[in-house]
Design a protein around this motif. Structure first.
Motif, PDB file in Angstrom:
ATOM      1  N   SER A 383       0.748  -1.046  -0.144  1.00  0.00           N
ATOM      2  CA  SER A 383      -0.092  -0.122  -0.054  1.00  0.00           C
ATOM      3  C   SER A 383       0.887   1.183  -0.071  1.00  0.00           C
ATOM      4  N   ARG A 384       1.031   1.663  -0.986  1.00  0.00           N
ATOM      5  CA  ARG A 384       2.017   3.330  -1.490  1.00  0.00           C
ATOM      6  C   ARG A 384       1.642   3.985   0.120  1.00  0.00           C
ATOM      7  N   ARG A 385      -0.375   4.009  -0.404  1.00  0.00           N
ATOM      8  CA  ARG A 385      -0.441   4.893   0.874  1.00  0.00           C
ATOM      9  C   ARG A 385      -0.527   4.966   2.886  1.00  0.00           C
ATOM     10  N   LYS A 386       0.231   3.780   2.944  1.00  0.00           N
ATOM     11  CA  LYS A 386       0.432   3.167   3.756  1.00  0.00           C
ATOM     12  C   LYS A 386       1.603   3.463   4.283  1.00  0.00           C
ATOM     13  N   GLN A 387       2.676   3.405   2.771  1.00  0.00           N
ATOM     14  CA  GLN A 387       4.154   3.643   2.923  1.00  0.00           C
ATOM     15  C   GLN A 387       3.740   5.067   3.273  1.00  0.00           C
ATOM     16  N   ASP A 388       4.173   5.600   2.304  1.00  0.00           N
ATOM     17  CA  ASP A 388       4.038   6.814   2.293  1.00  0.00           C
ATOM     18  C   ASP A 388       4.045   7.756   3.908  1.00  0.00           C
ATOM     19  N   ALA A 389       2.969   7.497   4.604  1.00  0.00           N
ATOM     20  CA  ALA A 389       2.999   7.822   5.318  1.00  0.00           C
ATOM     21  C   ALA A 389       3.865   7.646   6.789  1.00  0.00           C
ATOM     22  N   VAL A 390       4.580   6.117   6.668  1.00  0.00           N
ATOM     23  CA  VAL A 390       5.726   6.060   7.435  1.00  0.00           C
ATOM     24  C   VAL A 390       7.016   6.979   7.231  1.00  0.00           C
ATOM     25  N   VAL A 391       6.800   6.542   5.559  1.00  0.00           N
ATOM     26  CA  VAL A 391       8.075   7.170   5.181  1.00  0.00           C
ATOM     27  C   VAL A 391       8.349   8.432   5.327  1.00  0.00           C
ATOM     28  N   ASP A 392       7.596   9.647   4.960  1.00  0.00           N
ATOM     29  CA  ASP A 392       7.270  11.006   5.520  1.00  0.00           C
ATOM     30  C   ASP A 392       8.009  10.907   6.323  1.00  0.00           C
ATOM     31  N   VAL A 393       7.201  10.831   7.952  1.00  0.00           N
ATOM     32  CA  VAL A 393       7.436  10.706   8.492  1.00  0.00           C
ATOM     33  C   VAL A 393       8.543  10.882   9.228  1.00  0.00           C
ATOM     34  N   PHE A 394       9.421   9.741   8.645  1.00  0.00           N
ATOM     35  CA  PHE A 394      10.685   9.822   9.030  1.00  0.00           C
ATOM     36  C   PHE A 394      11.610  10.553   8.977  1.00  0.00           C
ATOM     37  N   ILE A 395      12.284  10.569   7.315  1.00  0.00           N
ATOM     38  CA  ILE A 395      12.244  11.864   6.425  1.00  0.00           C
ATOM     39  C   ILE A 395      12.753  13.236   7.344  1.00  0.00           C
ATOM     40  N   LYS A 396      11.403  13.499   7.718  1.00  0.00           N
ATOM     41  CA  LYS A 396      10.796  14.506   8.765  1.00  0.00           C
ATOM     42  C   LYS A 396      12.419  14.829   9.656  1.00  0.00           C
ATOM     43  N   ARG A 397      11.239  13.751  10.907  1.00  0.00           N
ATOM     44  CA  ARG A 397      11.610  14.065  11.917  1.00  0.00           C
ATOM     45  C   ARG A 397      13.539  13.068  11.189  1.00  0.00           C
ATOM     46  N   LEU A 398      13.709  12.446  11.273  1.00  0.00           N
ATOM     47  CA  LEU A 398      15.569  12.493  11.102  1.00  0.00           C
ATOM     48  C   LEU A 398      16.490  13.265  10.634  1.00  0.00           C
ATOM     49  N   HIS A 399      14.955  13.964  10.340  1.00  0.00           N
ATOM     50  CA  HIS A 399      15.717  14.589   8.501  1.00  0.00           C
ATOM     51  C   HIS A 399      16.797  14.274   8.088  1.00  0.00           C
ATOM     52  N   ILE A 400      16.225  13.470   7.218  1.00  0.00           N
ATOM     53  CA  ILE A 400      17.200  12.639   5.774  1.00  0.00           C
ATOM     54  C   ILE A 400      17.172  13.726   4.576  1.00  0.00           C
ATOM     55  N   LYS A 401      18.274  14.259   4.013  1.00  0.00           N
ATOM     56  CA  LYS A 401      18.275  14.880   2.776  1.00  0.00           C
ATOM     57  C   LYS A 401      18.570  13.704   2.184  1.00  0.00           C
ATOM     58  N   VAL A 402      17.783  14.068   1.094  1.00  0.00           N
ATOM     59  CA  VAL A 402      16.775  13.394  -0.328  1.00  0.00           C
ATOM     60  C   VAL A 402      16.506  14.192  -1.155  1.00  0.00           C
ATOM     61  N   SER A 403      15.580  13.837  -2.165  1.00  0.00           N
ATOM     62  CA  SER A 403      15.399  14.856  -3.578  1.00  0.00           C
ATOM     63  C   SER A 403      13.961  14.372  -3.509  1.00  0.00           C
ATOM     64  N   SER A 404      13.894  13.259  -3.058  1.00  0.00           N
ATOM     65  CA  SER A 404      12.610  12.382  -3.201  1.00  0.00           C
ATOM     66  C   SER A 404      12.766  11.345  -2.498  1.00  0.00           C
ATOM     67  N   PRO A 405      11.759  10.521  -2.022  1.00  0.00           N
ATOM     68  CA  PRO A 405      11.904   8.916  -1.266  1.00  0.00           C
ATOM     69  C   PRO A 405      11.890   8.000  -2.685  1.00  0.00           C
ATOM     70  N   ASP A 406      11.585   8.210  -3.753  1.00  0.00           N
ATOM     71  CA  ASP A 406      12.448   7.786  -4.887  1.00  0.00           C
ATOM     72  C   ASP A 406      13.498   7.722  -5.232  1.00  0.00           C
ATOM     73  N   GLN A 407      13.865   8.309  -4.596  1.00  0.00           N
ATOM     74  CA  GLN A 407      16.140   8.307  -5.085  1.00  0.00           C
ATOM     75  C   GLN A 407      16.522   7.602  -4.710  1.00  0.00           C
ATOM     76  N   LEU A 408      17.078   6.550  -5.480  1.00  0.00           N
ATOM     77  CA  LEU A 408      18.099   5.547  -4.346  1.00  0.00           C
ATOM     78  C   LEU A 408      19.322   5.746  -3.270  1.00  0.00           C
ATOM     79  N   VAL A 409      18.940   4.765  -2.765  1.00  0.00           N
ATOM     80  CA  VAL A 409      19.503   5.487  -1.314  1.00  0.00           C
ATOM     81  C   VAL A 409      21.216   5.314  -1.346  1.00  0.00           C
ATOM     82  N   SER A 410      21.920   4.265  -2.224  1.00  0.00           N
ATOM     83  CA  SER A 410      22.835   3.981  -2.575  1.00  0.00           C
ATOM     84  C   SER A 410      23.860   5.840  -3.136  1.00  0.00           C
ATOM     85  N   GLU A 411      22.525   7.095  -3.874  1.00  0.00           N
ATOM     86  CA  GLU A 411      23.426   8.354  -4.366  1.00  0.00           C
ATOM     87  C   GLU A 411      23.716   9.067  -2.543  1.00  0.00           C
TER      88      GLU A 411
END
Lengths: 512, 360, 322
Positions: A383-411
């Motif tokens: 479920s993309r919706r459920k995933q995004d809920a979690v992913v967005d929260v953590f990207i904000k909370r942990l200040h993960i610097k990404v261009s988008s959640p779809d960016q490759l983690v290796s970058e």
């Protein structure tokens, strides 16, 4: 073993002068000098990356030095390949025996130089008799016709040693020779080392086990960052000083505060969430028991090879245990199963983030939700919706610097990758977070962020175990520190005891 | 596909047979099958006695001992697993003929497609007292140790269906096999007759690089050139001696060349695959598009009987009568040919119903 | 989409390579179709396309399973043998009707998949070694079951599967289309698919993240072999005969080529289902073009080899760009 022999009086058999070796621009050895005399037993000490293995490889012809030279019996020598070193009398005994397991003991000893009879056939009777006599010198009695692999590992190592010495060794280099031996086998090995020394054979001994070093060696050479930082007699060197030289921390100049982003850690008095009893695995850890309370950061101190990472692996189900177990809130956790540990709430950030942590070809989103995927799905469909809920929260909370959640983690940078890993585990709402070198290989800014995050998570009630080879990180991050040595708990530092000098002393295992 | 395996093996046999074939042109067109025992054997013998043109071998040349077949132990070493009709028929034919002649003791072995096993098989036969050996070699090379063992005891060796890279009359007595060029030529003759001399033909080739393929192609194409001025070969594509490949290639060809009126397949399996493709294209096999192939398997011949197939040239597996006749002649002191061509039968709508029982 | 990407400005070398990595297989299909439009008589006929799609079905279905296995950084060489086994059991059970026959054939495939998967997942045998062994033994077993005989299949239901159509679309093509859809959803929209790709990306990381790595590997090999069994049934239905000695011979090579040409790297961690479809179709068009132009076999083999090399080269470029 530190007998009456005075090494200074014997002639040098093997010398290195100003040896420098670089790999792809990184200097592994820088102007290293080493003098080894006949009959001497020298400990070669240093933490990970100090240059020990590179130096050994230079001495045995695996690598060639870029600068500097080697001298054998006072004459310059060049080892273009390992065989040259062997022929010149420099033998190496590795922790893994490098013989032919299916051949007999005697054949292994005389491989390539079998005694021949009149018509050029192998004279087996003589070979067996010689082999038997040779091994008897070392107090080893085995049927020399048996295939090597049917013998215990310790005996196999002894055969390797006998072979090396019978060829014509002047120098024997031993790299962690006892790491897979039983106590009894270790004794035999030490006896053999004594015999070798009486014959004037010089030994270079590499081990992480302090007790062994002090028993077997009379001199020590300490490497740090590719340089020799100390050469001297071992018996005059207190353990704590040896350890502080290896780690590069001066004993006197130890003080608390300011270096890391940790706040003063509090000890908690809540009932423990995790209780581990008698965690043991052959050759790795032995009888480790510990308990951790919610909101507590417990440091695991220890030198390389002390069993720090292995303890975390035992707790998180990555490593199968021979003995002992873990409970979470009083309920026991099936050992040796990562999924079971995760279900119980124990999660681990592995030491090698690149190889064991991130999945490089997947996006940041997929990496964050990797473990929690079944929870974020309906009937097996993601479920993309459920995933995004979690992913967005953590990207904000942990200040993960990404261009988008779809960016490759290796970058991402190392620090952001580490945050992705922490997010992956926080998405599982764990009870115990095991961190193995969480700040290794990430830049200073990110390091402070990760340290602050660890603090914050603990204050929120997460139980955290912290392994770090940086002394100050352990000292400042942890409310208490459990110090490991040779796979067992050496001591535990609490409250005011948690400072660098106490930790260094404990690491060295001296009677402080 | 079964033929594929055999064909591959016959690879090097082909080159030599082709040479002999040139010398023997014209010795074809008997409809006789080898099933009728003595007659067939006699026919074969008569024909093989004739070619004085080729090199011969006599008992004196070979320095063998004269042996009476009824008092002799004869060994037969089969090469491949008997998982295809050709091998089954071959072994059966030799076994039957041995019984018929009244050989004192007949021993057969099967190398299961393994060269080392064939070598030990032959050595076993020798140690079991075989005085005469019939060998279907698995490979053109590699049997030297076994041949040397036979030679050491002056045991005459007759090789069948696959020619050895060895010296006839020295390492072995003679080789009996089919003429693959001739088979292609006869298929062309059938096709010319069946189509009335006007056709657009697609050729389904055997496996590439295979001597049998080369021979069956050149025999067919040359004959068409010579005798079928109004016949054009519009496509030549490999079907790898396999039914499914024959089917899919034919499907492709029928689409790009809807005017194809005949198929020549270099083995029955591909022909049967082509038949399925013709049906799938909504045409009637045997009528809209004629099919000719080489092998003589029961499956294909039955289709001729059913009217959905037009002609099959046999590749004769029944070496028994010819092999034992050759041995008899050889023992009688007659010089036998070093290369003996076995007579291949053929099936067409006029004789298929009567002869389908003879198909293997 | 190709028009959009190939813009008028002069693209850099790596940009060109990037376009080929992404759309190379589709570009190649379009070019080939254009060539045939001009030079091949009767190519643009409904019947011809029907033939091409019917012929591509077995390779495509096998390639779908192969793509899943390759996605886990594995390989399955036993697919051809599984087709042969499926073919071998059909004559034995065809009397019970189409559905039981189909289920038994797929069941046989699943058992072989379990064997492959167990060796790979639990014993830790390298996929190429495990499946190579099964490839050899499997065909042997198929010949044994079939008593080393070719058997005609006359059941009208089974034959219909290979020969009949609904609304002009052959059943076999419909089945393949459904399977492409199912596998695409499996890969892109399910937990299983994501986990499979993670395993291919880093097996160790997947293990430490608590993924049921062994179970997933097992299922992937079962799926691959089951799909191969379906291909075996369809192949047999089309031939009207059970030919275990040749059915599926070398199909593993075609399937692997289709997968790789379609953009799935052999190093795992990605599965391109539509790319695999395109890869299989491209191979089919190439072989059809060569046959229709009566190109000798030797040249077709060289052409296929060149295509594989080009695909692998482009893949390599991709790995380096990373």
């Amino acid at each position: 073993m530190t007998d009456a022999r005075i090494p200074g009086l014997e002639p040098p058999v093997l010398e290195a002068r100003g040896v420098t070796k670089r790999f792809a621009g990184v200097t592994a050895l820088s102007g290293v000098d080493l003098v080894l005399r006949a009959g001497e037993s020298m400990a070669l000490m240093g933490e990970n990356g100090a240059g020990k293995s590179t130096l050994i490889k230079v001495l045995t012809g695996v690598h060639q030095p870029e600068e500097g030279e080697l001298l054998l019996d006072g004459r310059p020598a060049t080892f273009a390949r390992p065989l040259d070193a062997q022929k010149a009398g420099v033998s190496t005994i590795y922790q893994e025996v490098n013989l032919v397991p299916l051949m007999s003991v005697a054949q292994n000893i005389y491989l390539g130089r079998e005694p021949r009879g009149q018509v050029g056939l192998i004279d087996f009777r003589r070979m067996y008799a010689d082999a038997r006599a040779l091994l008897a010198e070392y107090g080893i009695q085995v049927d020399v016709r048996r295939p090597l692999r049917t013998l215990a590992l310790g005996v196999q190592q002894m055969v390797a040693l006998a072979r090396a010495v019978s060829i014509n060794a002047n120098v024997v280099i031993m790299d962690e020779p006892t790491s897979s031996l039983e106590a009894r086998e270790v004794e035999t090995l030490f006896r053999v080392i004594g015999l070798l020394r009486e014959r004037g054979i010089a030994i270079i001994y590499v081990s992480h086990r302090m007790d062994e070093i002090y028993r077997v060696c009379d001199t020590v050479t300490v490497l740090r960052d590719g340089r020799v930082v100390h050469v001297g007699s071992l018996s005059e060197l207190p353990r704590v000083e040896l350890v502080s030289m290896m780690l590069g921390r001066s004993v006197e100049k130890v003080e608390r505060g300011g270096v890391t982003a940790f706040r003063a850690a509090n000890e908690s008095d809540a009932p423990p969430v995790l209780v581990a009893t008698d965690l043991s695995r052959k050759h790795q850890i032995d009888g480790i028991s510990l308990s951790i309370r919610p909101g507590e950061v417990v440091g695991l101190g220890g030198l390389l090879g002390s069993g720090r990472s292995e303890t975390l692996k035992g707790l998180s189900g990555v490593m199968q245990l021979d003995r002992g177990g873990v409970t979470i809130d009083g309920k026991s956790v099936r050992s040796g199963s990562v999924p079971a540990a995760i279900r119980a709430g124990i999660v681990m950030l592995p030491e090698d983030r690149k190889a064991e942590g991130i999945v490089p070809n997947l996006s940041v989103r997929d990496n964050i939700v990797l473990a929690a995927l079944p929870k974020l799905s309906r009937g097996g469909f993601t479920s993309r919706r459920k995933q995004d809920a979690v992913v967005d929260v953590f990207i904000k909370r942990l200040h993960i610097k990404v261009s988008s959640p779809d960016q490759l983690v290796s970058e991402l940078s190392g620090g952001n990758q580490q945050k992705v890993m922490i997010a992956r585990w926080l998405a599982m709402t764990p009870k115990v977070l095991l961190l193995d070198e969480p700040t290794r290989g990430i830049d200073v800014g990110a390091k402070a962020e990760v340290q602050a995050l660890i603090d914050e998570l603990a204050h929120e009630g997460l139980a955290i175990v912290l392994v770090s080879s940086e002394v100050e990180e352990v000292v400042e991050g942890s409310a208490r520190v459990i110090v490991l040595r040779d796979g067992s708990i050496e001591t535990e530092l609490r409250g005011d005891q948690v400072d660098e000098s106490a930790l260094l002393a404990a690491l060295a295992g001296s009677a402080s | 596909m079964k033929m594929n395996r055999k064909g591959r093996g016959l690879f090097s046999a082909a080159a030599c047979v082709a040479v002999v074939g040139l010398a023997l042109t014209g010795c074809t067109n008997t409809g006789t099958t080898a099933t009728s025992g003595d007659t067939a054997a006699a026919t074969d013998a008569a024909q093989t006695a004739a070619p004085v043109t080729g090199p011969t071998c006599s008992l004196a040349d070979y320095k063998g001992d004269k042996i009476d077949l009824t008092q002799a132990t004869v060994g037969f070493s089969q090469s491949e697993k008997e998982d295809n009709p050709f091998r089954i028929a071959e072994t059966q034919s030799i076994t039957d003929e041995a019984a018929k002649i009244g050989v004192k003791k007949f021993i057969k072995t099967n190398a299961q497609s393994t060269l080392s096993k064939q070598i030990s098989d032959i050595n076993d036969l020798i140690s079991q007292g075989a005085q005469i050996l019939i060998v279907a070699p698995l490979n053109s090379d590699g049997l030297e140790p076994a041949l040397a063992a036979a030679r050491a005891k002056n045991i005459p060796v007759i090789t069948i269906d696959r020619k050895l890279n060895a010296t006839a009359c020295t390492d072995y007595v003679s080789f009996l096999g089919s003429n693959f060029v001739e088979q292609g030529k006869r298929a062309a003759d059938q096709l010319i007759a069946g189509t009335g001399g006007t056709a657009k033909v697609a050729v389904l080739l055997g496996s590439s690089g295979n001597g049998v393929t080369t021979d069956r192609t050149s025999g067919f194409v040359d004959e068409i050139k010579a005798k079928g001025p109004n016949i054009t070969v519009v496509a030549q594509q490999t079907g790898d001696f396999a039914r499914d490949k024959g089917q899919s290639v034919t499907e492709q060809l029928l689409q790009s060349n809807p005017d194809i009126t005949a198929i020549y397949a270099e083995n029955d399996e591909m022909g049967l695959g082509a038949q399925a493709a013709i049906i799938a294209a909504g045409k009637t096999p045997g009528k809209d598009i004629q099919i000719y192939s080489i092998d003589g398997t029961k499956n294909a011949v039955e289709q001729i009987v059913a009217g959905a197939y037009n002609g099959v040239i046999e590749s004769n597996p029944r070496f028994g009568p010819l092999a034992f006749q050759t041995i008899k002649d050889f023992m009688a002191g007659t010089a036998v040919g070093q290369n003996v061509i076995i007579q291949d039968s053929e099936y067409d709508p006029s004789n298929a119903a009567a002869k389908v029982g003879a198909a293997f | 989409m190709t028009q959009a990407t190939v813009s008028l400005r002069v693209p850099s070398r790596s940009a060109v390579l990037g376009v080929f990595q992404k759309y190379g297989v589709y570009i190649a299909i379009v070019l080939l179709l254009l060539y045939n439009l001009v030079f091949t008589p009767n190519f643009f006929a409904v019947d011809n396309f029907r033939t091409q799609f019917v012929q591509v079905v077995p390779v495509l279905i096998v390639a779908l399973g192969m793509a899943l296995v390759i996605g886990t950084e594995g390989i399955d060489l036993s697919v051809g043998a599984v087709m042969a086994l499926a073919a071998a059991v059909i004559p034995l059970y065809v009397g019970y009707g189409l559905v039981p026959t189909l289920l038994i054939a797929i069941g046989v495939g699943a058992v072989i998949g379990l064997l492959n998967g167990s060796m790979v997942a639990f014993i830790g045998v390298q996929p190429i070694v495990a499946t190579l062994a099964v490839m050899v033994a499997g065909r042997g077993l198929a010949l044994l079951i079939a008593n080393e005989q070719l058997k005609s299949v006359t059941s009208p239901e089974v034959l219909a599967l290979g020969r009949d159509s609904v609304l002009g679309i052959p059943y076999s093509v419909l089945i393949a289309a459904v399977l492409v859809g199912v596998v695409a959803i499996l890969v892109n929209r399910t937990t299983f698919g994501k986990q499979l790709i993670a395993i291919g990306g880093s097996r160790r990381a997947a293990e430490l993240a608590g993924l049921p790595v062994k179970r997933i590997l097992l299922i992937v090999y079962v799926l691959c072999a089951s799909l191969a069994a379906v291909a075996g049934v369809i192949g047999t239905a089309r031939l009207g005969a059970s030919v275990p000695s040749t059915l599926g011979n070398l199909i593993e090579l075609s399937a692997i080529t289709a997968v790789v040409v379609g953009g799935t790297p052999l190093s795992g961690g990605q599965v391109k289902v539509l790319g695999t479809l395109a890869g299989a179709v491209l191979l089919q068009f190439i072989s059809a073009t060569l046959i229709k132009h009566n190109v000798p076999d030797a040249y077709s083999q060289i052409a296929q080899a060149i295509i594989i090399l080009v695909a692998v080269y482009i893949q390599r470029g991709k790995a380096r760009v990373k």
